[in-house]
Design an enzyme around this catalytic site. Structure first.
Site, PDB file in Angstrom:
ATOM      1  N   ASN A  26       0.806  -1.218   0.000  1.00  0.00           N
ATOM      2  CA  ASN A  26       0.000   0.000   0.000  1.00  0.00           C
ATOM      3  C   ASN A  26       0.842   1.273   0.000  1.00  0.00           C
ATOM      4  O   ASN A  26       0.374   2.330  -0.433  1.00  0.00           O
ATOM      5  CB  ASN A  26      -0.952   0.013   1.190  1.00  0.00           C
ATOM      6  CG  ASN A  26      -2.242  -0.722   0.894  1.00  0.00           C
ATOM      7  OD1 ASN A  26      -2.652  -0.850  -0.260  1.00  0.00           O
ATOM      8  ND2 ASN A  26      -2.904  -1.211   1.933  1.00  0.00           N
ATOM      9  N   PHE A  44      -1.779  -8.255   4.649  1.00  0.00           N
ATOM     10  CA  PHE A  44      -0.401  -7.785   4.614  1.00  0.00           C
ATOM     11  C   PHE A  44      -0.216  -6.479   3.841  1.00  0.00           C
ATOM     12  O   PHE A  44       0.825  -6.271   3.210  1.00  0.00           O
ATOM     13  CB  PHE A  44       0.520  -8.876   4.051  1.00  0.00           C
ATOM     14  CG  PHE A  44       0.131 -10.259   4.467  1.00  0.00           C
ATOM     15  CD1 PHE A  44      -0.048 -10.566   5.806  1.00  0.00           C
ATOM     16  CD2 PHE A  44      -0.117 -11.250   3.532  1.00  0.00           C
ATOM     17  CE1 PHE A  44      -0.443 -11.844   6.203  1.00  0.00           C
ATOM     18  CE2 PHE A  44      -0.509 -12.523   3.910  1.00  0.00           C
ATOM     19  CZ  PHE A  44      -0.678 -12.820   5.251  1.00  0.00           C
ATOM     20  N   CYS A  45      -1.222  -5.600   3.886  1.00  0.00           N
ATOM     21  CA  CYS A  45      -1.134  -4.290   3.213  1.00  0.00           C
ATOM     22  C   CYS A  45      -0.877  -4.438   1.720  1.00  0.00           C
ATOM     23  O   CYS A  45      -0.252  -3.572   1.102  1.00  0.00           O
ATOM     24  CB  CYS A  45      -0.045  -3.423   3.839  1.00  0.00           C
ATOM     25  SG  CYS A  45      -0.280  -3.075   5.590  1.00  0.00           S
ATOM     26  N   ASN A  46      -1.354  -5.534   1.141  1.00  0.00           N
ATOM     27  CA  ASN A  46      -1.158  -5.787  -0.288  1.00  0.00           C
ATOM     28  C   ASN A  46      -2.499  -6.222  -0.884  1.00  0.00           C
ATOM     29  O   ASN A  46      -2.722  -7.406  -1.141  1.00  0.00           O
ATOM     30  CB  ASN A  46      -0.095  -6.869  -0.481  1.00  0.00           C
ATOM     31  CG  ASN A  46       0.338  -7.032  -1.924  1.00  0.00           C
ATOM     32  OD1 ASN A  46      -0.463  -6.848  -2.853  1.00  0.00           O
ATOM     33  ND2 ASN A  46       1.588  -7.400  -2.142  1.00  0.00           N
TER      34      ASN A  46
END
Length: 491
Positions: A138, A407-409
């Site tokens: 992100n 996982f911020c993805n």
């Protein structure tokens, strides 16, 4: 009739290749012995590296042996600080084999701060697109907000196939497209950069290692390239004398655990001259006038370092790099590759008594062209997924430090869980306020994956213990435990 007992969990075969990495076992028993305190197992190296005792002691000894102050002053203590900062800059260039006449080192709070510096100052505009892979953290995805504010087209390149890799043909198509003109119209250097291409050298979700050759490929199409190396650099050699991205984003705690709060943007000096900062701050300007309403920025990397640098921690970056270099990045790479390949092989071979697989892996199921990050979900015998929050609860109780979620993805998560653009468009998310409501609205079976990752101080025992935990806890398990799970806060 009683069930036939299962064989004990498999043991790792200690090959000659693994034996060649024995130095890591020696360090684990000395410099990293705190990892084994209370019987815990650390498996979140993609989240953060771990610090050696030598690193902590070096920081302690340096602070007690000298006096250091704001490097923007002109006195002996500030000169001492400034000298250590410049020495650390040179150490970064040396570690990545970067020519100081070609690359500059800008210290930032983290890799996210490095991405923001590029995003806010890049020359976006109509006809100068931002091209990204779906597989991005992100901190890279967020650059699209700067691009859209400048009316730049934003193009995402999706993954293809079960390994969740990105096809080079799709990258080429995205780079060659021209908004407002014919596809494949030749790029002219006289018109400036064609745009910005941003991708990770290694996925923080799936562990996929995307080709470093894409850097040159994109540059041949006129693009500047931002390479997110945060997940790649801790266990792989990045040689900037061979691969020359315009921007490289890093967080030092990912490489060697300490210090936190310090990252870096490695930038080609030619690319830096094209950036236009939207503001100025202390330390970034040569001169400024209030009444005259003008300012003159610094002409080097310090023009991008806002305020006073973390001068007490930046010297620890140099020690950390020397420490990692003394162990050998290639040695760490070998150790991590062997552990990752073995764990993948064993996990994917596990079957419930009815023949159904125990795990669903997201990304490559072998050790080829991937890093030490393994994302998966456990399955019940009927094929339904074990809630990742339950795994987080039970693994923590068993002493494991791992990661769960997406996982911020979000791009990799959408690909992994089969979330299509059509599904997002058909689903009314206007009144969805929580992650759990979002999942219900989309009809998803889970809110994320389980991620284990190996790194600098990982050992056979870590991998074997996690495999044994996986078998004993989830193999042939009929259903979830009676545990009240906390609501999902973020993804």
């Amino acid at each position: 009739m009683t069930a036939e007992p299962r064989a004990p969990a498999a043991r790792f075969p200690v090959t000659a290749a693994y034996a060649s990495t024995a130095r890591i076992d020696e360090l684990r028993a000395t410099e990293y012995r705190h990892l084994d305190r209370d019987g815990r197992v650390y498996l979140d190296y993609t989240g953060a590296g771990v610090a050696a005792q030598a690193q902590v002691m070096a920081h302690h000894d340096r602070l007690l042996a000298g006096l250091y102050s704001n490097p923007h002053s002109e006195n002996p203590t500030s000169e001492a600080s400034g000298g250590l900062v410049e020495s650390a800059r040179q150490a970064v260039l040396d570690f990545f084999r970067a020519d100081p006449s070609e690359y500059a080192v800008i210290f930032t709070p983290n890799a996210t701060g490095a991405c923001r510096l590029v995003g806010e100052a890049y020359g976006f505009g109509p006809g100068r697109p931002l091209v990204l892979t779906w597989d991005n953290h992100n901190s890279v995805n967020g650059i699209r907000e700067y691009a859209r504010a400048a009316r730049s087209p934003v193009r995402y390149v999706p993954p293809a196939g079960p390994d969740l890799r990105v096809a080079v043909a799709d990258v080429l198509a995205a780079l060659a497209a021209r908004d407002g003109g014919p596809v494949g119209r030749p790029w002219s250097p006289e018109s400036g950069p064609a745009g910005l291409f941003a991708y990770p050298a290694q996925s923080n979700f799936t562990g996929v290692q995307h080709p470093l050759g894409w850097v040159d490929l994109a540059q041949q199409h006129g693009y500047d390239v931002l390479l997110d190396a945060a997940a790649f650099a801790p266990t792989n050699r990045l040689d900037l004398s061979v691969v020359r991205p315009d921007f490289v984003c890093l967080s030092w705690y990912k490489l060697f655990g300490y210090p936190t709060g310090v990252g870096a943007l490695l930038a080609r000096r030619a690319a830096l001259t094209r950036l236009r900062r939207p503001w100025f701050a202390g330390g970034t300007i040569r001169a400024v006038s209030v009444q005259g309403d003008w300012h003159q920025p610094m002409g080097d990397e310090t023009g991008f370092e806002d305020g006073t640098l973390n001068f007490l921690s930046i010297p620890d970056v140099e020690f950390g790099l020397r420490w990692l270099d003394s162990i050998g990045v290639d040695l760490v790479h070998t150790r991590v590759s062997l552990l990752t390949g073995w764990l993948l092989e064993r996990l994917t071979a596990l079957r419930h008594r009815n023949g159904q697989p125990l795990v669903r892996v997201y990304g490559p199921s072998t050790g080829d062209a991937r890093g030490g990050t393994v994302a998966f979900n456990f399955r019940y015998p009927d094929g339904t997924l074990v809630d990742e929050r339950l795994v987080a609860f039970e693994s923590s109780a068993a002493g494991f430090a791992l990661r769960t979620g997406c996982f911020c993805n979000p791009g990799s998560a959408e690909a992994a869980f089969g979330i299509s653009r059509g599904l997002l468009r058909r689903t009314n998310l206007a009144h969805v306020e929580t992650i759990d409501q979002h999942l219900v609205a989309l009809g998803l079976p889970t809110g994320g994956a389980v991620r284990v990752s190996f790194g600098l101080a990982s050992t056979v025992t870590d991998a074997e213990r996690f495999l044994a935990f996986s078998e004993s806890t989830y193999l042939d398990r009929d259903g979830p435990a009676d545990v009240r799970l906390a609501p999902r806060i973020r993804c």
